[in-house]
Design a protein around this motif. Structure first.
Motif, short mmCIF file in Angstrom:
data_model
loop_
_atom_site.label_atom_id
_atom_site.label_comp_id
_atom_site.label_asym_id
_atom_site.label_seq_id
_atom_site.Cartn_x
_atom_site.Cartn_y
_atom_site.Cartn_z
N LEU A 28 0.85 -1.19 0.00
CA LEU A 28 0.00 0.00 0.00
C LEU A 28 0.88 1.25 0.00
N TRP A 29 1.94 1.19 0.80
CA TRP A 29 2.91 2.29 0.80
C TRP A 29 3.42 2.53 -0.62
N GLN A 30 3.75 1.44 -1.32
CA GLN A 30 4.32 1.58 -2.66
C GLN A 30 3.31 2.25 -3.59
N ILE A 31 2.04 1.82 -3.51
CA ILE A 31 1.03 2.43 -4.39
C ILE A 31 0.91 3.91 -4.06
N LYS A 32 0.96 4.20 -2.76
CA LYS A 32 0.86 5.59 -2.33
C LYS A 32 2.02 6.40 -2.91
N LEU A 33 3.22 5.82 -2.88
CA LEU A 33 4.39 6.53 -3.42
C LEU A 33 4.25 6.73 -4.93
N VAL A 34 3.70 5.71 -5.60
CA VAL A 34 3.51 5.85 -7.06
C VAL A 34 2.57 7.02 -7.34
N LEU A 35 1.45 7.05 -6.62
CA LEU A 35 0.49 8.13 -6.85
C LEU A 35 1.11 9.48 -6.53
N GLU A 36 1.88 9.52 -5.42
CA GLU A 36 2.50 10.79 -5.05
C GLU A 36 3.54 11.22 -6.08
N PHE A 37 4.23 10.24 -6.65
CA PHE A 37 5.23 10.60 -7.66
C PHE A 37 4.56 11.27 -8.86
N PHE A 38 3.42 10.73 -9.28
CA PHE A 38 2.80 11.30 -10.47
C PHE A 38 2.12 12.63 -10.19
N SER A 85 7.79 18.07 -9.46
CA SER A 85 8.86 17.85 -10.44
C SER A 85 8.34 17.05 -11.62
N HIS A 86 7.43 16.10 -11.34
CA HIS A 86 6.93 15.30 -12.44
C HIS A 86 5.98 16.10 -13.33
N GLN A 87 5.18 16.95 -12.70
CA GLN A 87 4.27 17.78 -13.50
C GLN A 87 5.08 18.67 -14.45
N GLU A 88 6.19 19.20 -13.95
CA GLU A 88 7.00 20.05 -14.83
C GLU A 88 7.58 19.26 -15.99
N ARG A 89 7.99 18.04 -15.67
CA ARG A 89 8.54 17.21 -16.74
C ARG A 89 7.48 16.97 -17.83
N ARG A 107 4.82 11.41 -22.72
CA ARG A 107 5.95 10.48 -22.61
C ARG A 107 6.17 10.15 -21.16
N GLY A 108 6.62 8.94 -20.90
CA GLY A 108 6.89 8.57 -19.52
C GLY A 108 6.14 7.31 -19.17
N LEU A 109 6.35 6.85 -17.92
CA LEU A 109 5.75 5.60 -17.49
C LEU A 109 4.28 5.81 -17.18
N PHE A 110 3.47 4.80 -17.38
CA PHE A 110 2.03 4.82 -17.05
C PHE A 110 1.27 5.90 -17.79
N MET A 111 1.86 6.52 -18.84
CA MET A 111 1.26 7.76 -19.30
C MET A 111 -0.02 7.55 -20.07
N ASN A 112 -0.08 6.46 -20.81
CA ASN A 112 -1.23 6.38 -21.72
C ASN A 112 -2.41 5.67 -21.11
N SER A 113 -2.28 5.24 -19.84
CA SER A 113 -3.33 4.33 -19.39
C SER A 113 -4.25 5.00 -18.40
N GLU A 114 -5.37 4.35 -18.22
CA GLU A 114 -6.31 4.81 -17.21
C GLU A 114 -6.05 4.03 -15.94
N PHE A 115 -4.93 3.37 -15.88
CA PHE A 115 -4.67 2.43 -14.78
C PHE A 115 -4.60 3.13 -13.42
N LEU A 116 -3.80 4.22 -13.36
CA LEU A 116 -3.60 4.84 -12.04
C LEU A 116 -4.88 5.44 -11.45
N PRO A 117 -5.65 6.19 -12.25
CA PRO A 117 -6.91 6.71 -11.68
C PRO A 117 -7.78 5.60 -11.14
N VAL A 118 -7.83 4.49 -11.86
CA VAL A 118 -8.68 3.38 -11.41
C VAL A 118 -8.15 2.84 -10.09
#
Length: 1745
Positions: free
Chosen positions: A1612-1622, A1626-1630, A1637-1648
C-alpha cells in the motif's frame, strides 16, 4: 641497497619510551642524512599496504618497523652534498667505528637502531675488495634492490623530530655503475677517498616507526620466523611476529593517525605460541600453542580452542608426545565435525593418504571410536600454513596435511547485517567481547542450521542485554533443530577454562531440557523446576525484569536504534521479507520495554498482524535506566524511509535521514537519488557530507538541531534530461545495477525507473557500458564494451566476417578475393551482382581466353605466333590487374598467425578456343621482353599484403616466416613487405631483420622495404629510419664517404621515403638537399644518366611532402628561395651555382650528355611543378598560381611539352583549392583564350588552316589542360560522392571516348587522348571512391575489354586502379582530402603511365600503392544487437555550415559511407523502427573514429512491434501501424500470439503464454485476463516492459485489500508513493516539457487504482471502521479483527499518530475550517481530513461517500 640514514635530535621526556639517541659519528651537531650501512640488520618482512619494512638487528636482538617511501629531492641533495664533502676520515666514520660508537652510547636498556648494512656488494657488478663480511649475509634478502623497486610506498610519512630516517636506493638506476661499492660509509679500508667515487643516487627512504623494548635477558637469534598483519573483529590492526626460539607470538597494535600520514604503534602483547596464521575472512588468527592446542584469537582476545574431530587433542597432564584420544567435550569452540563439513559446501581437503576418511559415515564413528588413522601415537599438529580466506592447512608431525575451514561468523545475511550494525556503534572492547561470545555460541559442535541461526542470534543477543529469554513467551519456543544429544548440545563457551553458572543456564535452556521437562515421567516425579511454564502468558509480566549487569545492558537504546535502521534498510529489498518479519519481533519487544510508543506504532502500521497492541513487557528497574546510554543520534520519532520519500514527493521538509555507513547503503542511495531527481539538487550526489543524511558513528557528535522545517526547495538550474542523466551516471558509479533495481520495491524504484526511461530515449553515445546496461540499451552497452576491447579482438570481426564454404573455390584457383565480407556488401549493393563482376574483372589467377581466327592464308606456325602475340597483348592487361585488386580487397582479412599469407599466383598463360589448348609465352616462338613479370609480381605481393587489416595481430616472426623458399618469388615478398609498411605492421619487424633484407642486395626487396618502413613512420622524423634511408641517397652522405653502388630505383624509393618520414615537418636540411636533387646533373662518368626523370620527380614529390602546405610560412628557409628555385626548374634558364657540400661532384660536366649550363627542363619540370603544388596546397596563393597559368601565346606554347600543361593546371588548381567548382564551365575556364578560339573541336571533319598556328600543339595542349582540371576536381571532391562533380567528370569522360573514335583523333594523337581519358576516369573514381557507382563501373568494364592498339600496360593500370578505387576496401573505405592524403594520391596517381611493365623511367611503379595512405574507413554498418547481424537503418546526418552552404541535414540509409567527419556536426539513428541514438561530433570525432576503425559496427536495437527494413521495407506491417486504426478496442484486439512481433524478451513471451491466453469456461477469470493483456500491450508498446511487475503487484495489492487480507502494508505504501510521484511538482514540470511520454502515461490504470482503494477504505469506514479509528485516535483498545484494515487506513491517508494530535482536545472543534487550521502543521492531506472530520467533529456520518 640502502641510502642515507638520518638521525634527528630529540631528548624530550615525552618520547622516553622510544628513547631516540642523537647519533652522529664523529660530530655532534646538526642532524644528518646518511646511507644505511650495518651488517647486523636483516629484513624480515615487507608489506605494501601499509608500506612498511620490518628489520631485525642481530647484535641488539630487537625488531624495528620502518615506513618505506620514495626519497624527497631535498634529502637526495643532502646526501649527495654530504658525500662530496667527505674528504677526511674524521668527517665520515667508517662503518665499524660507527657501530662501535653506537654500542658505547647504548650501554643501558635504551633501544638503538643501528644503520643498515649496505647490500650493494651482493650484486655481482659490485664485488668490492673491502670487508669480506659484506658477502656473507643471509641470502633471504639478497635481492633487496629488486624488492624495493617492487613495493611502492603508500604512505609518505612526514618527518618530525626524533624520527630516524634511512634512504634506500636501488643501484639499478645509478648513474655510474663502476662506483657502486664506493658508497660512503661502506668500506673500512679507506677506499672511499679514491678520487673517482660517485655517490649512489638514493631512491627509497625509510623512516623509523617503532622498535621493541629491550629486555635485560634477550636470547641470541630471536629473529622472527613469521610476520603477518591481522585485524580483529572490530578492525583494529596488529602486526604479529612469531619468535620461535621463545615460543612467543608478539602482537603490536597499530593504527593510522587522524591525518592518515603516520602509523602509530601501541603496546605489545605476547601470546605463547609455537606457530600462528591469520584467518583473514573472519578477522581472526589461529595460534598453535606449545602444548599442541589450536586456539582461535581475534586480535589479542582469545576466542576459544579449535577442536578437529579425528585429531587428538593434547592434554595438559600427559606429555606432548603421547596425546590422548579425544572425547567430544574436549574441544571447546570447534568448527563443525568433518562429516558436516564434507556434507556442506565448505571445503576440507584431506591431503593425507587416508582412504577411510573419504566415507563420511566412518568419520562420524571416529568421534567415539579410536580406530582413526590419525590416532597413531605421537601424531600432533606441527605447524600451520597456507592461510587463504577462511581455510588453513595443518601440517601434522607424521608429515600428512589437513585442510580445515574455520566457520564464518554468520551464514545468514540477516544475522551478518545485524552483527555489523551493532559492531558499528559499540565501543571496540565491548564489540569484540560480544562477537567472541556470539562466535562461541554459533560455532559450538553441531552448530545451528541456517534457519535457526536467527533464533540463536536473538537468544544470544537478548541474554547479553540482560533478558531471560527462557521466560519470554516468543523466544522460549525457538526451535534450534538438530541437537543430537545433550552432550553435543550447543554449549556456550567461556574464555575461561573453569566453567561457570552460564553453563548450567545453557543446559537448562536447551531443547533437550525442555523436552525432558514436559515428559510425563518428569511430571509424575514433580521435577518441574519452574512453575512459570504452567502459568498463562499474562502472569509472566510480573516477574520479568532485565539484569543490568550484563555486557550490553547499557547499550540497549543504541542497539535498538541501529537495528531499526537495519529494518528500514531491509524494507528496501523485496527479497528480505522473511528477515523483516523476524526482526520485527525483536524490535517490538525492545521498543515496548524501552517505552517507545512511536516505534511500536510505526511497526504496527507496517505489520499489523505481527504486532499485537498488547504483549509481554519486561520491566527495567527505574534505578538502572540512568545507566543506559542514550546516544546522541537516537531520535524519539522513528526514522522511516518510506515516510521520507513520501514527504519529498509532496514537497514537504524532512530532517536528514540517519544512515550507517557500509550497512544502510540502499537507504543512502534512495535518499540521494530522490534528492537529486525529485528535489533537483545536483550537489546531493557530489559531496560526501550531504544535508540529506546524517552518518551514525560512535564518536560523540555535536548535537544536531533537527532542521524540521528546512523545506527542500525545488531547483531549476538544469533541464530534466540532464538530471536523469546525472542520476543514472551516479548510480552506476556507486555500483547500482539492474538486479538491484529489480529488488527495490516498485514505488521506491519508480523515480529511478522514470529517470532511466528518460535517458533511454535520448542517450549520449559515449556513456560507459554500465550506464547503458542500467538504462536497458543493449545496443549502446555492447558498443561501449567493444570500445574497450583491443582492436582486432572484438566480436565485431565475427559479425562481419563471412565464411565462404571451402567447396566453392578449390585450392589452386584462389583469386585473392575470397575473404571479402559478403554479408555487408550484399546489403550495400543488394539489387545486382556488381561485386561478382568486379571480382571477375580483377582476377589474375586464371588463364585468359585467346581468341584468334585462323585465316586460310595463315600457316600453322604463323597461327601459333599470332596466338602468342595476342596473348602477349592480353598479358599486358593481366599484369596491370593486381594494383586494382589490392584496392578492392584493402584491409579485409585477419591472417592466422600459424599459416603463411596466401598469395594468388599471377597466371600469364592463355586458353585458345575451341579446343581449350594452352597458349604459353615460354615456347620460344616470339620474343618476350626480359624481366617482364618482375614488377607485376611485386604488385601482386603488395595486393596480397594489403588484405591484412591494420588491427590484425602480427609479429616479427610471422613476417619472416612468410619469406618464400624460391628465389623467383622474391619480388612478391618485396611487395608484401611494402604492403605491411602501408598498413602499419612493419614497425613490428625487428631492426636486425630489416638489416638482413637490405644486405641481400635484392633491388625489389630494398625498394619495398624502404618505402614500407617510411610509410609506417609517416611524419615522425624517426632517426633510425632516416639513417637507413640516407645510406641509399648519395646526396645525404658526407662528401668524403665511399661511393656506394646503389641501384637507381632504390635511390628513387629512398628519396620518396625521406619525404614520407619528414612529411609536413619543413625540416631545413632535408628540404635543401631535396631541392638540389631535383636538378641533379648527370655525373662525369654517366652515373646518373638513366631514368633521371623519375629521380627528379621523386625529389620534387619528397620536397613537396616535407614542406606540405606550409606555403610562404617556411620558417628559416627564406635564404633557400625555394619557390624561385622551383620556378626556374619548371621553366628553364641558366643553371645556378651549386651550393652545399656536393658541389665538387657537380663541377665537371658529363662526357656524353651536352646540357651546357642550362637547366634540362624535360627532366626537372614535373618534380618542380608538383613540389610547388604541394608546398602551396590549399593556400589560395594567387601569385604562385599565376606562375602556373598555361601560356597564352603560340610562341610560348611551343616551348612547353603539352604533358607538362596537365601538371601545371593541376598544380594551379590545387593551390587555388577554394576556387574549384564542380561544373564544366569552370573546367573550361582553365583553357587559355588562344586555345579556346583556335582549337578544333574534334568532331569537325575539315581542319581550319592557319600558317602561324600549330594545330597539333593547340589540340594537345587543350586536352591536357582539360585533363589537368578534371584531375584537380577529382582531388577536391575525393571520396565525397558529390553529384555535380560526378556529372561534370562523367560528361568529360564520355567526350574523350567519342574523341578517340573521331576521324581526326590523329591530330591530337591517340596516345594523348588515351592518357587524358585515363586521367578523367581516375578523377571520376576518386570522387566516387568506395561507392561502387554503376556508371563508372560500366566505363571501366568497357575499357577493360579494349586490348589492342594504343592500349598498353600503363593504360590498363590506370583503368583498373579506377575500378579498384571505385570499390575501395569492398565499399568500406573512402578517400580523405587532408593534405597528407592529397600528397599520397599525387604520388599514386601521377598522370604519366608506364609504357610497359618494366618502365620506371618517369615514375617509380611502386609509388602507385601510396593511395593506401589516403584511404580511411568511413562505412557505418548498423548491426542488430539482438540477432547480431548487419541490417538497414535510417541515419540523419547533419553537416556543419561552410562558406558554400548552410547547415543542412541529409537522410541516408545505412550501411553507407559517411562524408568526411570534419564536415559533420552530428549523426543520428532515426526512429521509429530503431531506438534513437545520437553521435555528437561537435565534442570530438574520436568516438566515431574508433567505431569506424573497428569495421564501422554501430549496434542498433529494434523497438517493440517493429520489423526490420529488410522484412518490411515500407513499414506497413508493424503492429503499431495496424492498431492505430482501432484505438479503443485495442485491448481486446491484442492477441497474445502476436507479442512475438513486439519483443524478443523471453520473460514477456512466457507471460503472454501463461497469463493472457484464454482457456475454456473462464468465467470469473476473464476480467483478469483482459487486464493482463492490456497491461502487457501497454508495457510493450510503451517500451516499458520493466513496469509489468509493478502493474501486477498493484493489481494484486488492491485485490488483497478488497478481500481485507492485508497482513502488511508495504505494498500500500508503494502504491501511495507511485500516486505521489505522479502528482509531484517535479513530475508535473517534466510533463509540460515532454507531454505523452513517460511511465504509465497512456493508461487509465492509475486513476482506477486510486479510486478502487478509496472506495474500499470508505466502505470499511462505513461498516464500523469509524469506531475503530476513533478508538485508535483516543488511545482505547481495539478489536483484533479490525487491526489490519485500520493500519491500511492510517498508512494510506497519512493519519498522524495519536500523540501528534493537538492536545487542545479535538472534540472541541466545531467546524471543518477549524480542523483544517489545526491540522495544517501535521501536513495531513485534505482528502484524509475529510474522512476523519466526522469522527473528530462528533458527527457520525463520513462526509465523503
Amino acid at each position: 641497497m640502502f641510502g642515507p640514514l638520518n638521525m634527528d635530535c630529540c631528548l624530550s621526556e615525552a618520547l622516553l619510551h622510544m628513547k631516540y639517541l642523537q647519533v652522529h659519528p664523529g660530530i655532534f651537531g646538526s642532524s644528518r642524512v646518511q646511507y644505511v650501512v650495518d651488517h647486523a640488520m636483516k629484513i624480515v618482512f615487507l608489506n605494501t599496504d601499509p608500506s612498511i619494512v620490518m628489520t631485525y638487528d642481530a647484535v641488539q636482538n630487537v625488531h624495528s618497523v620502518w615506513t618505506l617511501r620514495r626519497v624527497k629531492s631535498e634529502e637526495e641533495n643532502v646526501v649527495l652534498k654530504f658525500s662530496e664533502q667527505g674528504g677526511t676520515p674524521q668527517n665520515v666514520a667508517t662503518s665499524s667505528s660507527l657501530t662501535a660508537h653506537l654500542r658505547s652510547l647504548s650501554k643501558g636498556d635504551s633501544p638503538v637502531t643501528s644503520p643498515f648494512q649496505n647490500y650493494s656488494s651482493i650484486h655481482s657488478q659490485s664485488r668490492s675488495t673491502s670487508s669480506p663480511s659484506l658477502h656473507s649475509r643471509s641470502p633471504s634478502i639478497s635481492n633487496m634492490a629488486a624488492l624495493s623497486r617492487a613495493h611502492s610506498p603508500a604512505l609518505g610519512v612526514h618527518s618530525f623530530s626524533g624520527v630516524q630516517r634511512f634512504n634506500i636506493s636501488s643501484h639499478n638506476q645509478s648513474p655510474k655503475r663502476h662506483s657502486i661499492s664506493h658508497s660512503p660509509n661502506s668500506n673500512s679500508n679507506g677506499s672511499f677517498l679514491a678520487p673517482e667515487t660517485e655517490p649512489i643516487v638514493p631512491e627509497l627512504c625509510i623512516d623509523h616507526l617503532w622498535t621493541e623494548t629491550m629486555t635485560n635477558i634477550r636470547e641470541k637469534n630471536s629473529q622472527a620466523s613469521k610476520v603477518f598483519i591481522t585485524s580483529d573483529l572490530c578492525g583494529q590492526k596488529f602486526l604479529c611476529f612469531l619468535v620461535e626460539s621463545q615460543l612467543q607470538l608478539r602482537c603490536v597494535k597499530f593504527q593510522e593517525s587522524n591525518d592518515k600520514t603516520q602509523l602509530i604503534f601501541g603496546s605489545v602483547t605476547n601470546i605463547p605460541a609455537k606457530d600462528a596464521a591469520p584467518v583473514e575472512k573472519i578477522d581472526t588468527m589461529l595460534v598453535l600453542e606449545g602444548s599442541g592446542n589450536l586456539v582461535l584469537y581475534t586480535g589479542v582476545v582469545r576466542v576459544g580452542k579449535v577442536f578437529i574431530p579425528g585429531l587428538p587433542a593434547p592434554s595438559l597432564t600427559m606429555s606432548n608426545t603421547m596425546p590422548r584420544p579425544s572425547t567430544p567435550l574436549d574441544g571447546v569452540s570447534t568448527p563443525k565435525p568433518l562429516s558436516k563439513l564434507l556434507g556442506s559446501l565448505d571445503e576440507v581437503v584431506l591431503l593425507s593418504p587416508v582412504p577411510e576418511l573419504r566415507d563420511s559415515s566412518k568419520l562420524h564413528d571416529s568421534l567415539y571410536n579410536e580406530d582413526c588413522t590419525f590416532q597413531q601415537l605421537g601424531t600432533y599438529i606441527h605447524s600451520i600454513r597456507d592461510p587463504v580466506h577462511n581455510r588453513v592447512t595443518l601440517e601434522l608431525s607424521n608429515g600428512s596435511m589437513v585442510r580445515i575451514t574455520i566457520p564464518e561468523i554468520a551464514t545468514s545475511e540477516l544475522v551478518q547485517t545485524c552483527l555489523q550494525a551493532i559492531k558499528c556503534i559499540l565501543p571496540k572492547e565491548i564489540a569484540v567481547q560480544m562477537l567472541v561470545k556470539w562466535y562461541n555460541v554459533h560455532s559450538a559442535p553441531g552448530g545451528p542450521s541456517y534457519h535457526s541461526e536467527w533464533n540463536l542470534f536473538v537468544t544470544c543477543l537478548m541474554n547479553m542485554m540482560g533478558y531471560n529469554t527462557d521466560r519470554l513467551a516468543w523466544t522460549r519456543n525457538f526451535d534450534f533443530e538438530g541437537s543430537l544429544s545433550p552432550v553435543i548440545a550447543p554449549k556456550k563457551a567461556r574464555p575461561s577454562e573453569t566453567g561457570s553458572d552460564d553453563d548450567w543456564e545453557y543446559l537448562l535452556n536447551s531443547d533437550y531440557h525442555q523436552n525432558v521437562e514436559s515428559h510425563l515421567l518428569n511430571r509424575s516425579l514433580c521435577l518441574s523446576p519452574s512453575e512459570a511454564s504452567q502459568m498463562k502468558d499474562e502472569d509472566f509480566s510480573q516477574n520479568l525484569s532485565l539484569d543490568s549487569s550484563t555486557l550490553l545492558f547499557t547499550h540497549i537504546p543504541a542497539i535498538f536504534f541501529v537495528l531499526h535502521l537495519v529494518y528500514e534498510e531491509l524494507k528496501l529489498n523485496t527479497l528480505m521479507g522473511e528477515g523483516i518479519c523476524s526482526l520485527v519481533d525483536l524490535l517490538v519487544q525492545l521498543a515496548r520495554d524501552l517505552k517507545l510508543g512511536p516505534y511500536v506504532d510505526h511497526y504496527y502500521r507496517d505489520y499489523p498482524t505481527l504486532v499485537r497492541t498488547t504483549g509481554q513487557v519486561c520491566t527495567i528497574d527505574p534505578g538502572q535506566t540512568g545507566f543506559m546510554h542514550h546516544p546522541s543520534f537516537f531520535t524519539s520519532e522513528p526514522p522511516s524511509i518510506y515516510q521520507w520519500v513520501s514527504s519529498c514527493l509532496k514537497g514537504e521538509g524532512m530532517p536528514p535521514y540517519p544512515y550507517l555507513p557500509g550497512i544502510c547503503e540502499r537507504s543512502k542511495l534512495v535518499v540521494l537519488s530522490i534528492a537529486l531527481y525529485i528535489l533537483g539538487d545536483e550537489s546531493s550526489v557530489s559531496d560526501e557530507s550531504s544535508q540529506y543524511l546524517t552518518r551514525i558513528t560512535i564518536a560523540p557528535q555535536k548535537l544536531q538541531v533537527e532542521q524540521e522545517e528546512n523545506r527542500f526547495s525545488f531547483r531549476h538550474s538544469t533541464s530534466v534530461s540532464s538530471l536523469a542523466e546525472r542520476l543514472v551516471v551516479w548510480m552506476t558509479n556507486v555500483g547500482f545495477t539492474l538486479r538491484d533495481l529489480e529488488t527495490l520495491p516498485f514505488g521506491i524504484a519508480l523515480p529511478i525507473r522514470d529517470a532511466i526511461y528518460h535517458c533511454r530515449e535520448q542517450p549520449a553515445s559515449d556513456w560507459p557500458e554500465a550506464v547503458c546496461l542500467l538504462i536497458g540499451r543493449q545496443d549502446l552497452s555492447k558498443q561501449a564494451c567493444e570500445g574497450n576491447l583491443p582492436k582486432g579482438k572484438s566480436s565485431v570481426t565475427q559479425v562481419l566476417s563471412s565464411d565462404v564454404p571451402s567447396g566453392t573455390e578449390t585450392e589452386e584457383e584462389d583469386d585473392g578475393m575470397n575473404d571479402m565480407n559478403h554479408e555487408v556488401m550484399s546489403l550495400i549493393w543488394s539489387e545486382d551482382l556488381r561485386v561478382q563482376d568486379v571480382r571477375r574483372l580483377l582476377q589474375s589467377a586464371h588463364p585468359v581466353r585467346v581468341n584468334v581466327v585462323q585465316y586460310p592464308e595463315l600457316s600453322d606456325h604463323e597461327f601459333i605466333e599470332e596466338k602468342e602475340n595476342r596473348l602477349l597483348q592480353l598479358c599486358q592487361r593481366t599484369m596491370a590487374l593486381p594494383v586494382g585488386r589490392g584496392m578492392f580487397t584493402l584491409f579485409s582479412y585477419h591472417p592466422v598467425p600459424t599459416e603463411p599469407l596466401p598469395i594468388p599466383k599471377l597466371n600469364l598463360t592463355g586458353r585458345a578456343p575451341p579446343r581449350n589448348t594452352t597458349v604459353d609465352l615460354n615456347s620460344g616462338n616470339i620474343d618476350v621482353p626480359p624481366n617482364m613479370t618482375s614488377w607485376a609480381s611485386f604488385h601482386n605481393g603488395v595486393a596480397a599484403g594489403l588484405k591484412i587489416a591494420p588491427a590484425s595481430q602480427i609479429d616479427s616472426a610471422w613476417i619472416v616466416y612468410n619469406k618464400p623458399k624460391h628465389a623467383e618469388l622474391a619480388n612478391e615478398y618485396a611487395g608484401f613487405l611494402m604492403a605491411l609498411g602501408l598498413n602499419g605492421h612493419l614497425t613490428k619487424l625487428a631492426t636486425l631483420n630489416i638489416h638482413d633484407y637490405l644486405t641481400k642486395g635484392h633491388e625489389m626487396t630494398s625498394i619495398g622495404l624502404l618505402l614500407g618502413v617510411s610509410a609506417a613512420k609517416l611524419g615522425t622524423m624517426d632517426m633510425s629510419i632516416t639513417r637507413l634511408l640516407s645510406i641509399h641517397i648519395p646526396a645525404l652522405l658526407p662528401p668524403t664517404s665511399t661511393e656506394l653502388d646503389v641501384p637507381h630505383n632504390v635511390q628513387v624509393a629512398a628519396v620518396v621515403g625521406i619525404g614520407l618520414v619528414y612529411q609536413g615537418t619543413a625540416h631545413r636540411h632535408t628540404a635543401e638537399v631535396l631541392l638540389a636533387e631535383i636538378g641533379r646533373p648527370p655525373g662525369p662518368e654517366m652515373e646518373y644518366c638513366t631514368d633521371r626523370e623519375s629521380y627528379s620527380l621523386a625529389a620534387g614529390l619528397a620536397l613537396g611532402m616535407v614542406c606540405l602546405g606550409h606555403g610562404s610560412n617556411l620558417i628559416g628557409m627564406s635564404d633557400l628561395n625555394v619557390p624561385e628555385q622551383l620556378y626556374q626548374y619548371m621553366v628553364g634558364g641558366h643553371r645556378r651555382f651549386q651550393t652545399g657540400m656536393h658541389r665538387e661532384k657537380h663541377k665537371s660536366p658529363s662526357y656524353q650528355i651536352k646540357e651546357g649550363d642550362t637547366i634540362n627542363v624535360d627532366v626537372t619540370c614535373p618534380g618542380a611543378t608538383l613540389a610547388l603544388a604541394m608546398i602551396y596546397l590549399k593556400t589560395n596563393n594567387r601569385s604562385i598560381a599565376d606562375w602556373l597559368r598555361a601560356p597564352d601565346t603560340m610562341y610560348l606554347l611551343d616551348f612547353v611539352k603539352p604533358e607538362f600543361l596537365l601538371l601545371r593546371t593541376l598544380a594551379r588548381c590545387l593551390i587555388l583549392w577554394d576556387d574549384i567548382l564542380p561544373n564544366s564551365k569552370w573546367v573550361d575556364s582553365n583553357v587559355p583564350q588562344i586555345i579556346r578560339e583556335n582549337s578544333i573541336s574534334l568532331s569537325e571533319i575539315e581542319l581550319p588552316c592557319s600558317e602561324d598556328l600549330n594545330l597539333e600543339t593547340l589540340s594537345q595542349a587543350h586536352v591536357y589542360i582539360i585533363a589537368g582540371a578534371c584531375l584537380s576536381l577529382g582531388f577536391r571532391f575525393a571520396g565525397s560522392e558529390n553529384l555535380s562533380a560526378f556529372n561534370c567528370l562523367h560528361k568529360f569522360a564520355k567526350d574523350f571516348m567519342t574523341y578517340l573514335s573521331a576521324p581526326n583523333a590523329s591530330v591530337t594523337g591517340p596516345y594523348n587522348l588515351e592518357t587524358c581519358l585515363s586521367v578523367v576516369l581516375l578523377s571520376l573514381a576518386m570522387v566516387m571512391a568506395g561507392s561502387g557507382n554503376l556508371k563508372v563501373l560500366q566505363l571501366c568494364r568497357f575499357l577493360h575489354m579494349k586490348t589492342g592498339g594504343e592500349m598498353n600496360y600503363g593504360f590498363h593500370l590506370a583503368h583498373h586502379m579506377a575500378l579498384g578505387l571505385l570499390f575501395l576496401g569492398g565499399g568500406r573505405y573512402s578517400l580523405s582530402t587532408s593534405n597528407s592524403s592529397i600528397a599520397a594520391l599525387l604520388c599514386a596517381l601521377y598522370p604519366h603511365f608506364p609504357a610497359h611493365s618494366t618502365d620506371n623511367r618517369y615514375h617509380l611503379q611502386a609509388l602507385r600503392h601510396l593511395y593506401v595512405l589516403a584511404a580511411e574507413p568511413r562505412l557505418l554498418v548498423p548491426v542488430d544487437v539482438d540477432t547480431n547481424t548487419p541490417c538497414y537503418a535510417l541515419l540523419e546526418v547533419t553537416y556543419k555550415g561552410t562558406q558554400w552552404y548552410e547547415q543542412t541535414k541529409e537522410e541516408l540509409m545505412a550501411p553507407t559511407l559517411l562524408p568526411e567527419l570534419h564536415l559533420l556536426k552530428q549523426i543520428k539513428v532515426k526512429g521509429p523502427r530503431y531506438w534513437e541514438l545520437l553521435i555528437d561530433l561537435s565534442k570530438g570525432t574520436q568516438h566515431l573514429k574508433s567505431i569506424l576503425s573497428k569495421d564501422g559496427v554501430l549496434y542498433v536495437k529494434l523497438r517493440a512491434g517493429q520489423l526490420s527494413y529488410k522484412e518490411d521495407p515500407m513499414g506497413w506491417q508493424s503492429l503499431l501501424a495496424q492498431t492505430v486504426a482501432n484505438r479503443n478496442s485495442e485491448a481486446r484486439a491484442f492477441k497474445p500470439e502476436t507479442i512475438s512481433a513486439f519483443t524478443s524478451d523471453p520473460a514477456l513471451l512466457s507471460f503472454a503464454d501463461y497469463f493472457c491466453k484464454p482457456t475454456v469456461n473462464m468465467g470469473q477469470k476473464q476480467e483478469i485476463l483482459d487486464l493482463f493483456s492490456s497491461v502487457l500491450y501497454e508495457c510493450v508498446t510503451q517500451e516499458t516492459p520493466e513496469m509489468l511487475p509493478a502493474y501486477i503487484a498493484m493489481d494484486q495489492a488492491i485485490r488483497r485489500l478488497g478481500r481485507r487480507e492485508m497482513s502488511e502494508t508495504s505494498e500500500l505504501w508503494q502504491i501511495k508513493l507511485v500516486l505521489e510521484f505522479f502528482s509531484s511538482r517535479s513530475h508535473q514540470e517534466r510533463l509540460q516539457n515532454h507531454p505523452k511520454r513517460g511511465l504509465f502515461m497512456n493508461s487509465e490504470f492509475l486513476p482506477v487504482v486510486k479510486c478502487t482503494i478509496d472506495n474500499t477504505l470508505d466502505q470499511w469506514l462505513q461498516a464500523g471502521g469509524d469506531m475503530c479509528v476513533h478508538a485508535y485516535l483516543s488511545g482505547q483498545p481495539l478489536e483484533e479483527s479490525q487491526l489490519s484494515m485500520l493500519a491500511c487506513f492510517l498508512v494510506y491517508h497519512s493519519v498522524p499518530a495519536p500523540r501528534h494530535l493537538p492536545p487542545i482536545g479535538l472534540e472541541g472543534s466545531t467546524s471543518f475550517a477549524e480542523l483544517l487550521f489545526k491540522f495544517k502543521q501535521l501536513k495531513m492531506p485534505v482528502r484524509a481530513l475529510l474522512r476523519l472530520a466526522p469522527l473528530l467533529l462528533g458527527n457520525p456520518q463520513p462526509m465523503v461517500m
